[in-house]
Scaffold this active site. Structure first.
Site, PDB file in Angstrom:
ATOM      1  N   ASP A 199      23.774  63.535  60.991  1.00 25.02           N
ATOM      2  CA  ASP A 199      24.258  62.945  59.413  1.00 25.02           C
ATOM      3  C   ASP A 199      23.168  61.850  59.348  1.00 25.02           C
ATOM      4  OD1 ASP A 199      25.060  61.752  57.133  1.00 25.02           O
ATOM      5  OD2 ASP A 199      27.153  61.517  58.190  1.00 25.02           O
TER       6      ASP A 199
ATOM      7  N   ASN B 260      13.318  64.557  53.897  1.00 29.51           N
ATOM      8  CA  ASN B 260      13.546  65.340  52.621  1.00 29.51           C
ATOM      9  C   ASN B 260      15.154  65.384  52.546  1.00 29.51           C
ATOM     10  OD1 ASN B 260      13.077  68.094  51.012  1.00 29.51           O
ATOM     11  ND2 ASN B 260      14.277  68.915  52.918  1.00 29.51           N
TER      12      ASN B 260
ATOM     13  N   TYR C 252      22.470  59.593  41.040  1.00 29.61           N
ATOM     14  CA  TYR C 252      21.136  60.198  41.655  1.00 29.61           C
ATOM     15  C   TYR C 252      19.916  59.735  41.530  1.00 29.61           C
ATOM     16  CZ  TYR C 252      18.287  64.516  43.539  1.00 29.61           C
ATOM     17  OH  TYR C 252      17.255  65.023  43.925  1.00 29.61           O
TER      18      TYR C 252
ATOM     19  N   LYS D  18      17.214  57.622  44.051  1.00 31.24           N
ATOM     20  CA  LYS D  18      16.051  57.977  44.299  1.00 31.24           C
ATOM     21  C   LYS D  18      14.834  56.914  43.544  1.00 31.24           C
ATOM     22  CE  LYS D  18      16.254  62.160  45.806  1.00 31.24           C
ATOM     23  NZ  LYS D  18      15.804  62.732  47.005  1.00 31.24           N
TER      24      LYS D  18
END
Length: 230
Positions: free
Chosen positions: A58, A85, A150, A154
């Site tokens: 994790d 990634n 999200y 990012k």
């Protein structure tokens, strides 16, 4: 000790699996990192050689990440390429996102990138070589409807990436950021139906673009590439 080592997080499917094939084809020993061992085994079976290792982890856990990278260093050698990634996304109006969803996106997308990168920087600086590939997405470039947290994760990843580029500009360590749009992967399972994913990009194509732009070249550094759907 093996010759070249590439560590890829989120390697169980999609772009991570496609990138694993690229690095394996180029002779790297590929370390497949992810939360689900069954998916990592599936990726491993698709690789062109036996030079790979599987690590269930994790990435949002500093302790788990540290243990895995210590294992890699002690049993395989220092990491030549790190591909950050791993990522998750839950999409809804900002006020509807659960506390768990908020934690998961920030912890995996942002903290996971930071924790994994911290594990390779000391050795890369000591050798003055290496490559760090940050898979950010176009959600790190612009705000999007139903993607508030999200995008926040990012945007944070983008800030970390751009700061790394500055921190390492006097070294020969290559830091590369990929900002791509939606791909036809398991990421969208339960979010988009087949008609919505039909026009998305192929992860193998994205992996090809990332791989060739991230290759270390003398006196040259590609800091980022933006890849969008037609």
């Amino acid at each position: 000790m093996v010759k070249k080592i590439a560590v890829i997080t989120g390697a169980g499917s999609g772009l991570g699996a496609s990138l694993a094939k690229k690095y394996a084809e180029d002779g790297y020993h590929v370390c497949l990192l992810g939360r689900t061992e069954d998916k990592l085994v599936r990726t491993a079976k698709s690789l062109p050689n036996k030079a790979h290792s599987i690590f269930s982890v994790d990435v949002s856990s500093k302790r788990e990440v540290s243990d895995v990278f210590t294992n890699i260093k002690e049993n395989l050698g220092s990491v030549d390429v790190l591909v950050n990634n791993a990522g998750v996304g839950m999409f809804d109006a900002a006020e509807n996102l659960s506390e768990e969803a908020v934690h998961q996106m920030i912890d995996i997308n942002l903290k996971g990138t930071i924790f994994c990168t911290q594990e390779v920087l000391t050795d890369m600086k000591a050798k003055n070589t290496g490559s760090i590939v940050n898979v950010v997405s176009t959600a790190g470039l612009e705000g999007k409807k139903t993607e508030s947290v999200y995008c926040a994760s990012k945007f944070g990843m983008r800030g970390f990436h751009e700061s790394l580029v500055v921190e390492l500009q006097e070294t020969d360590i290559h830091v590369f950021g990929a900002y791509m749009g939606g791909m036809k992967t398991e990421f969208w399972d339960g979010i988009f139906d087949v008609s919505q994913t039909a026009g998305l990009m192929d992860p193998d194509d994205i992996a090809d673009i990332i791989y060739h732009n991230a290759v270390e070249r003398k006196n040259l550094n590609v800091e980022q590439v933006v890849i969008k759907n037609h």
